[in-house]
Design a protein around this motif. Structure first.
Motif, short mmCIF file in Angstrom:
data_model
loop_
_atom_site.label_atom_id
_atom_site.label_comp_id
_atom_site.label_asym_id
_atom_site.label_seq_id
_atom_site.Cartn_x
_atom_site.Cartn_y
_atom_site.Cartn_z
N ARG A 8 13.04 91.70 54.97
CA ARG A 8 12.93 91.01 53.84
C ARG A 8 12.77 91.91 52.62
N ALA A 9 12.03 93.00 52.87
CA ALA A 9 11.54 93.74 51.98
C ALA A 9 13.12 94.53 51.31
N GLY A 30 25.48 79.70 47.88
CA GLY A 30 25.51 78.18 47.84
C GLY A 30 24.26 77.38 48.56
N ARG A 31 22.96 78.28 48.37
CA ARG A 31 21.72 77.76 48.81
C ARG A 31 20.96 77.38 47.70
N ASN A 32 19.70 76.80 48.16
CA ASN A 32 18.62 76.56 47.21
C ASN A 32 17.69 77.64 46.87
N VAL A 33 17.27 78.01 45.82
CA VAL A 33 16.38 79.10 45.55
C VAL A 33 15.19 79.04 46.30
N SER A 34 14.66 78.01 46.92
CA SER A 34 13.40 77.98 47.69
C SER A 34 13.69 78.68 49.00
N THR A 35 14.86 78.33 49.19
CA THR A 35 15.59 78.88 50.67
C THR A 35 15.38 80.53 50.53
N VAL A 36 15.99 80.98 49.67
CA VAL A 36 15.93 82.40 49.19
C VAL A 36 14.60 82.99 49.24
N PRO A 46 16.64 83.94 57.95
CA PRO A 46 17.95 83.57 58.09
C PRO A 46 18.53 83.83 59.51
N LEU A 47 19.65 82.80 59.74
CA LEU A 47 20.41 83.14 61.05
C LEU A 47 21.21 84.52 60.70
N LEU A 48 21.77 84.97 61.82
CA LEU A 48 22.51 86.17 61.73
C LEU A 48 23.63 86.22 60.86
N ALA A 49 24.38 85.01 60.89
CA ALA A 49 25.48 84.61 60.06
C ALA A 49 25.22 84.79 58.64
N THR A 50 23.95 84.18 58.30
CA THR A 50 23.70 84.27 56.87
C THR A 50 23.04 85.48 56.36
N ILE A 51 22.39 86.29 57.41
CA ILE A 51 22.38 87.84 56.96
C ILE A 51 23.52 88.42 56.61
N GLY A 52 24.63 88.20 57.40
CA GLY A 52 25.87 88.88 56.82
C GLY A 52 26.54 87.96 55.65
N ASP A 64 21.80 96.95 56.56
CA ASP A 64 20.68 97.29 55.76
C ASP A 64 19.90 96.22 55.39
N LEU A 65 20.20 95.24 56.13
CA LEU A 65 18.88 93.94 56.07
C LEU A 65 18.18 93.90 57.28
N ILE A 66 18.57 94.80 58.15
CA ILE A 66 17.86 94.63 59.64
C ILE A 66 17.15 95.72 59.82
N THR A 67 15.79 95.60 60.58
CA THR A 67 15.16 96.75 60.77
C THR A 67 14.89 96.58 62.06
N ARG A 68 14.08 97.56 62.86
CA ARG A 68 13.76 97.57 64.24
C ARG A 68 12.26 97.44 64.09
N PHE A 69 11.70 96.43 65.11
CA PHE A 69 10.37 96.11 65.29
C PHE A 69 10.22 96.70 66.72
N ASP A 70 8.90 97.45 66.99
CA ASP A 70 8.71 97.71 68.17
C ASP A 70 7.25 97.17 68.38
N ASP A 71 7.11 96.13 69.13
CA ASP A 71 5.55 95.72 69.35
C ASP A 71 4.76 96.67 70.15
N ARG A 72 5.45 97.66 70.82
CA ARG A 72 4.55 98.52 71.66
C ARG A 72 3.72 99.43 70.46
N ASP A 73 4.24 99.44 69.27
CA ASP A 73 3.40 100.38 68.28
C ASP A 73 2.21 99.51 67.66
N GLU A 74 2.44 98.21 67.97
CA GLU A 74 1.12 97.34 67.40
C GLU A 74 0.28 97.47 68.54
N VAL A 75 0.65 97.41 69.65
CA VAL A 75 -0.34 97.54 70.89
C VAL A 75 -1.08 98.90 70.82
N ALA A 76 -0.20 99.81 70.55
CA ALA A 76 -0.96 101.32 70.87
C ALA A 76 -1.99 101.56 69.57
N GLY A 77 -1.69 100.88 68.57
CA GLY A 77 -2.15 101.09 67.15
C GLY A 77 -3.62 100.64 67.27
#
Length: 77
Positions: A8-9, A30-36, A46-52, A64-77
């Motif tokens: 989202r950032a 073609g969406r409502n501003v509240s959705t954005v 958003p769904l993957l198709a919407t991200i596209g 460019d709108l997708i990032t990797r999240f590794d929850d092992r980093d959360e546990v290790a921290g």
């Protein structure tokens, strides 16, 4: 566990670099501003198709709108 998640950032940063308001992006999608707003603030994802669609409007690859999240980093921290 590793997962790919909507960045989202990145959407906000790219939107602002393009000089688009949330309303303008919503209109182009073609969406409502509240959705954005919900996507930008992480209240909804958003769904993957919407991200596209967002990527197309912003003129970037969808990766460019997708990032990797590794929850092992959360546990290790």
């Amino acid at each position: 566990m590793c997962a790919l998640v909507f960045d989202r950032a990145a959407m906000r940063r790219i939107r602002e670099q393009r000089g688009l308001s949330r309303q303008q992006l919503a209109d182009k999608l073609g969406r409502n501003v509240s959705t954005v707003s919900n996507w930008q603030y992480g209240l909804k994802t958003p769904l993957l198709a919407t991200i596209g669609e967002i990527a197309d409007v912003l003129g970037v690859p969808y990766t460019d709108l997708i990032t990797r999240f590794d929850d092992r980093d959360e546990v290790a921290g």
